[in-house]
Design a protein around this motif. Structure first.
Motif, PDB file in Angstrom:
ATOM      1  N   THR A   1       1.023  -1.344   0.120  1.00 23.13           N
ATOM      2  CA  THR A   1      -0.210  -0.121   0.437  1.00 23.13           C
ATOM      3  C   THR A   1       0.921   1.263  -0.161  1.00 23.13           C
ATOM      4  O   THR A   1       0.374   2.522  -0.066  1.00 23.13           O
ATOM      5  N   CYS A   2       2.409   1.388   0.690  1.00 23.33           N
ATOM      6  CA  CYS A   2       2.821   2.535   0.217  1.00 23.33           C
ATOM      7  C   CYS A   2       4.406   1.744  -0.503  1.00 23.33           C
ATOM      8  O   CYS A   2       5.152   1.129   0.465  1.00 23.33           O
ATOM      9  N   PRO A   3       4.575   1.738  -1.237  1.00 26.60           N
ATOM     10  CA  PRO A   3       5.823   0.889  -2.502  1.00 26.60           C
ATOM     11  C   PRO A   3       6.805   2.330  -2.759  1.00 26.60           C
ATOM     12  O   PRO A   3       6.465   3.587  -1.754  1.00 26.60           O
ATOM     13  N   LEU A   4       8.200   1.010  -2.168  1.00 25.06           N
ATOM     14  CA  LEU A   4       9.147   2.348  -1.753  1.00 25.06           C
ATOM     15  C   LEU A   4      10.121   1.678  -2.837  1.00 25.06           C
ATOM     16  O   LEU A   4      10.829  -0.046  -2.346  1.00 25.06           O
ATOM     17  N   ASP A   5      10.984   2.398  -3.570  1.00 20.89           N
ATOM     18  CA  ASP A   5      12.720   1.763  -4.542  1.00 20.89           C
ATOM     19  C   ASP A   5      13.146   1.925  -4.063  1.00 20.89           C
ATOM     20  O   ASP A   5      13.590   3.391  -4.031  1.00 20.89           O
ATOM     21  N   GLU A   6      14.676   1.324  -3.505  1.00 19.02           N
ATOM     22  CA  GLU A   6      15.855   2.328  -2.918  1.00 19.02           C
ATOM     23  C   GLU A   6      16.737   1.692  -3.887  1.00 19.02           C
ATOM     24  O   GLU A   6      17.994   1.412  -3.631  1.00 19.02           O
ATOM     25  N   SER A   7      16.490   1.590  -5.317  1.00 18.91           N
ATOM     26  CA  SER A   7      18.073   1.292  -5.740  1.00 18.91           C
ATOM     27  C   SER A   7      17.852   2.459  -6.919  1.00 18.91           C
ATOM     28  O   SER A   7      18.877   1.955  -7.967  1.00 18.91           O
ATOM     29  N   LEU A   8      16.856   3.378  -6.747  1.00 15.20           N
ATOM     30  CA  LEU A   8      17.821   5.131  -8.181  1.00 15.20           C
ATOM     31  C   LEU A   8      18.239   4.763  -7.379  1.00 15.20           C
ATOM     32  O   LEU A   8      18.849   5.276  -6.433  1.00 15.20           O
ATOM     33  N   GLN A   9      19.582   5.017  -8.707  1.00  8.83           N
ATOM     34  CA  GLN A   9      20.347   5.571  -9.324  1.00  8.83           C
ATOM     35  C   GLN A   9      20.929   7.307  -8.917  1.00  8.83           C
ATOM     36  O   GLN A   9      19.837   7.450  -9.560  1.00  8.83           O
ATOM     37  N   GLU A  10      21.371   7.244  -7.842  1.00 14.46           N
ATOM     38  CA  GLU A  10      21.253   8.784  -7.275  1.00 14.46           C
ATOM     39  C   GLU A  10      21.029  10.335  -8.421  1.00 14.46           C
ATOM     40  O   GLU A  10      21.875  10.047  -9.412  1.00 14.46           O
ATOM     41  N   ASN A  11      20.450  10.884  -8.928  1.00  8.80           N
ATOM     42  CA  ASN A  11      19.885  12.176  -9.917  1.00  8.80           C
ATOM     43  C   ASN A  11      19.956  11.329 -11.398  1.00  8.80           C
ATOM     44  O   ASN A  11      20.865  12.150 -11.929  1.00  8.80           O
ATOM     45  N   ASP A  12      19.226  11.356 -11.563  1.00  4.06           N
ATOM     46  CA  ASP A  12      18.952  10.070 -12.525  1.00  4.06           C
ATOM     47  C   ASP A  12      17.502   9.078 -12.849  1.00  4.06           C
ATOM     48  O   ASP A  12      17.170   8.540 -11.873  1.00  4.06           O
ATOM     49  N   ALA A  13      16.977  10.354 -12.652  1.00  2.00           N
ATOM     50  CA  ALA A  13      15.058   9.923 -12.949  1.00  2.00           C
ATOM     51  C   ALA A  13      14.387   8.855 -13.697  1.00  2.00           C
ATOM     52  O   ALA A  13      13.746   8.409 -14.155  1.00  2.00           O
ATOM     53  N   THR A  14      15.817   8.399 -14.660  1.00  2.22           N
ATOM     54  CA  THR A  14      14.925   7.881 -16.595  1.00  2.22           C
ATOM     55  C   THR A  14      15.285   6.110 -15.547  1.00  2.22           C
ATOM     56  O   THR A  14      14.783   5.862 -16.384  1.00  2.22           O
ATOM     57  N   GLY A  15      14.875   6.141 -14.403  1.00  2.00           N
ATOM     58  CA  GLY A  15      15.039   4.799 -13.659  1.00  2.00           C
ATOM     59  C   GLY A  15      13.623   4.591 -13.218  1.00  2.00           C
ATOM     60  O   GLY A  15      13.475   3.518 -12.946  1.00  2.00           O
ATOM     61  N   VAL A  16      12.927   5.361 -12.947  1.00  3.15           N
ATOM     62  CA  VAL A  16      11.594   5.321 -12.826  1.00  3.15           C
ATOM     63  C   VAL A  16      10.662   5.083 -14.241  1.00  3.15           C
ATOM     64  O   VAL A  16      10.029   5.545 -14.796  1.00  3.15           O
ATOM     65  N   ALA A  17       9.771   3.910 -13.782  1.00  5.73           N
ATOM     66  CA  ALA A  17       8.636   3.778 -14.798  1.00  5.73           C
ATOM     67  C   ALA A  17       7.600   4.213 -15.216  1.00  5.73           C
ATOM     68  O   ALA A  17       7.072   5.463 -14.446  1.00  5.73           O
ATOM     69  N   ALA A  18       7.632   4.218 -16.660  1.00  9.02           N
ATOM     70  CA  ALA A  18       6.986   5.832 -17.312  1.00  9.02           C
ATOM     71  C   ALA A  18       5.265   6.046 -16.408  1.00  9.02           C
ATOM     72  O   ALA A  18       4.885   6.380 -16.220  1.00  9.02           O
ATOM     73  N   ALA A  19       4.721   3.805 -16.077  1.00  9.88           N
ATOM     74  CA  ALA A  19       3.698   4.276 -15.447  1.00  9.88           C
ATOM     75  C   ALA A  19       3.565   4.392 -14.351  1.00  9.88           C
ATOM     76  O   ALA A  19       2.616   5.076 -13.131  1.00  9.88           O
ATOM     77  N   ASN A  20       4.523   4.687 -12.986  1.00 10.78           N
ATOM     78  CA  ASN A  20       4.818   5.582 -12.275  1.00 10.78           C
ATOM     79  C   ASN A  20       5.514   6.806 -11.952  1.00 10.78           C
ATOM     80  O   ASN A  20       5.111   7.731 -11.245  1.00 10.78           O
ATOM     81  N   GLN A  21       5.258   7.663 -13.209  1.00 12.25           N
ATOM     82  CA  GLN A  21       5.766   8.623 -13.257  1.00 12.25           C
ATOM     83  C   GLN A  21       4.430   9.969 -12.924  1.00 12.25           C
ATOM     84  O   GLN A  21       5.340  10.785 -11.838  1.00 12.25           O
ATOM     85  N   SER A  22       3.636   9.905 -12.729  1.00  9.61           N
ATOM     86  CA  SER A  22       2.803  10.742 -12.568  1.00  9.61           C
ATOM     87  C   SER A  22       2.832  10.960 -10.548  1.00  9.61           C
ATOM     88  O   SER A  22       2.671  11.513  -9.944  1.00  9.61           O
ATOM     89  N   THR A  23       3.039   9.414  -9.962  1.00  5.66           N
ATOM     90  CA  THR A  23       2.744   9.435  -8.745  1.00  5.66           C
ATOM     91  C   THR A  23       4.046   9.086  -8.108  1.00  5.66           C
ATOM     92  O   THR A  23       4.274   8.580  -6.574  1.00  5.66           O
ATOM     93  N   ALA A  24       5.254   9.236  -8.896  1.00  7.13           N
ATOM     94  CA  ALA A  24       5.997   9.401  -8.013  1.00  7.13           C
ATOM     95  C   ALA A  24       6.948  10.417  -7.431  1.00  7.13           C
ATOM     96  O   ALA A  24       6.545  11.438  -7.512  1.00  7.13           O
ATOM     97  N   LEU A  25       7.930   9.781  -5.909  1.00  7.56           N
ATOM     98  CA  LEU A  25       8.153  11.043  -5.636  1.00  7.56           C
ATOM     99  C   LEU A  25       9.911   9.989  -4.837  1.00  7.56           C
ATOM    100  O   LEU A  25       9.552   9.574  -5.013  1.00  7.56           O
ATOM    101  N   MET A  26      10.633  11.618  -4.926  1.00  5.56           N
ATOM    102  CA  MET A  26      12.339  11.055  -5.004  1.00  5.56           C
ATOM    103  C   MET A  26      12.820  12.254  -4.800  1.00  5.56           C
ATOM    104  O   MET A  26      12.544  13.162  -4.696  1.00  5.56           O
ATOM    105  N   ALA A  27      14.058  11.704  -3.990  1.00 10.61           N
ATOM    106  CA  ALA A  27      15.042  12.746  -3.732  1.00 10.61           C
ATOM    107  C   ALA A  27      15.845  13.256  -4.607  1.00 10.61           C
ATOM    108  O   ALA A  27      16.217  12.649  -6.026  1.00 10.61           O
ATOM    109  N   TYR A  28      16.712  14.316  -5.044  1.00 14.69           N
ATOM    110  CA  TYR A  28      17.441  14.931  -6.390  1.00 14.69           C
ATOM    111  C   TYR A  28      18.748  16.545  -5.672  1.00 14.69           C
ATOM    112  O   TYR A  28      17.293  17.440  -4.747  1.00 14.69           O
ATOM    113  N   SER A  29      19.633  16.163  -5.640  1.00 11.51           N
ATOM    114  CA  SER A  29      20.151  17.039  -6.067  1.00 11.51           C
ATOM    115  C   SER A  29      19.840  18.616  -7.209  1.00 11.51           C
ATOM    116  O   SER A  29      19.898  18.038  -8.310  1.00 11.51           O
TER     117      SER A  29
END
Length: 388
Positions: A242-270
């Motif tokens: 119910t509360c998805p968390l992906d901890e594998s995203l390479q920092e400062n690289d949003a290309t790893g976010v699946a297109a289906a999740n982009q509209s609801t994604a929240l991530m850290a960024y420099s």
């Protein structure tokens, strides 16, 4: 929303890079060579990988106009001031390999490949620099400098030996996809990452609906550590249905976010990386995937988009943006000649101040999206700290 096309050039991307010499003239004088054949190898932070490559090898615009000649290109017979090129070892993509060569101080080369990847992230880079197998009375070191977006680690770094040279400022915020950047409070961000809020519809004014997909950078990332400690207040909830968390995203690289999740994604960024990738003037690869860096409690870490993107220097410098942080090169004074040589490149030392710290590359720092430090009381543009 305007975005730049992918571009390649002398700035290294996410692949490993051994920097070669170019013909551009040097822009700054440096401390004199000691005549020792020396290879200075860097590992660690993704955030300042591009800046490191530009500082060492030079910076050009997309039309290949030279902006800064780089450390390696001093225009004399012995390039690099240490009678060798300076090698920058970055993280690897699968299937690529690179070796740190044998020289006067590295007697057994380190080979990084897909089965033995180099340290990825600030923490991993510093741990490798300080590891016992990286030194033997200064004669076998192969890693000389750790790139770090995290500051001194009292109780973890070797006391009296870890030397941090801060040369710039950056900021870390959250990033989202959409038609405009969001403004969230710290309370809202922390509620999301602690799963007290799991759907965007509960965030008034977000204009979003759907289950929030949380992302954190990979383990070892300084951006990850800073985001958790400063933005999240030290806590976050684990992944759940119910509360998805992906901890594998390479920092400062949003290309790893699946297109289906982009509209609801929240991530850290420099913020600095977001600006650099957006502007795209210096052969930058845009890894934002069209995201926006967010505003926290009404203070934006960066403004604009595409060619107009710029870091909010005043808010970063005066600390009014909560995610302001320092950027560092870290060396180990137990490495003898390696330490002295590395300090010539990135620090303050007995032979003279490096171009990084004498103010000669402040414009390069700005070009790469970050905020250079003001001149200090000692006349330099770095702040050096020895961990006690």
């Amino acid at each position: 929303m305007g975005r730049n096309a992918l571009a390649t050039g002398i700035i290294a991307t996410a692949a490993a890079a051994v920097l070669a010499l170019s013909s551009a003239p040097a822009a700054a004088a440096a401390p004199p060579s000691d005549g020792v054949h020396q290879t200075i190898s860097f590992v660690g932070s993704d955030t300042i990988e591009d800046f490191t490559n530009a500082y060492v090898n030079g910076l050009t615009k997309n039309d290949n106009t030279s902006v800064y000649g780089g450390w390696n290109n001093d225009g004399v017979a012995n390039p690099g001031h240490e009678d060798t090129a300076v090698n920058v070892v970055a993280r690897l993509d699968a299937g690529q390999s690179i070796s740190v060569p044998v020289d006067g101080s590295c007697t057994t080369p380190i080979t990084y490949d897909s089965t033995n990847p180099p340290p990825d992230g600030s923490g991993a880079g510093r741990d490798a620099l300080f590891a016992a197998n990286n030194r033997n009375a200064g004669t076998t070191s192969c890693i000389d400098v750790a790139r770090s977006s995290g500051g001194p680690r009292v109780g973890t770094d070797p006391s009296g030996n870890a030397v941090y040279d801060q040369f710039a400022l950056d900021a870390v915020s959250f990033a989202t996809f959409g038609s405009a950047p969001l403004n969230l409070t710290l309370t809202q961000i922390r509620s999301i990452y602690n799963c007290n809020v799991t759907d965007w519809s509960a965030i008034a004014g977000s204009g979003k609906t759907g289950t929030i997909h949380r992302y954190l950078p990979q383990a070892g990332s300084g951006t990850r550590s800073f985001f958790i400690a400063t933005i999240l207040g030290g806590t976050f909830a684990p992944n759940s249905a119910t509360c998805p968390l992906d901890e594998s995203l390479q920092e400062n690289d949003a290309t790893g976010v699946a297109a289906a999740n982009q509209s609801t994604a929240l991530m850290a960024y420099s913020a600095g990386q977001w600006v650099y990738q957006n502007v795209g003037e210096f052969h930058a690869v845009d890894k934002t995937a069209g995201n926006w860096i967010g505003t926290i409690a009404g203070v934006a870490p960066a403004t604009g988009d595409g060619a107009t993107a710029t870091i909010n220097a005043s808010a970063v410098k005066d600390g009014s943006f909560v995610g302001s942080r320092g950027l560092f090169f870290v060396t180990d004074n137990r490495l003898g000649a390696n330490f002295t040589a590395a300090q010539r490149v990135v620090g303050l030392n007995q032979t003279g101040v490096s171009p990084l710290c004498n103010g000669d590359v402040s414009s390069v720092i700005t070009d790469l999206g970050f905020v250079p430090l003001d001149q200090q009381e000692d006349g330099t543009f770095c702040v050096e700290t020895v961990v006690s």
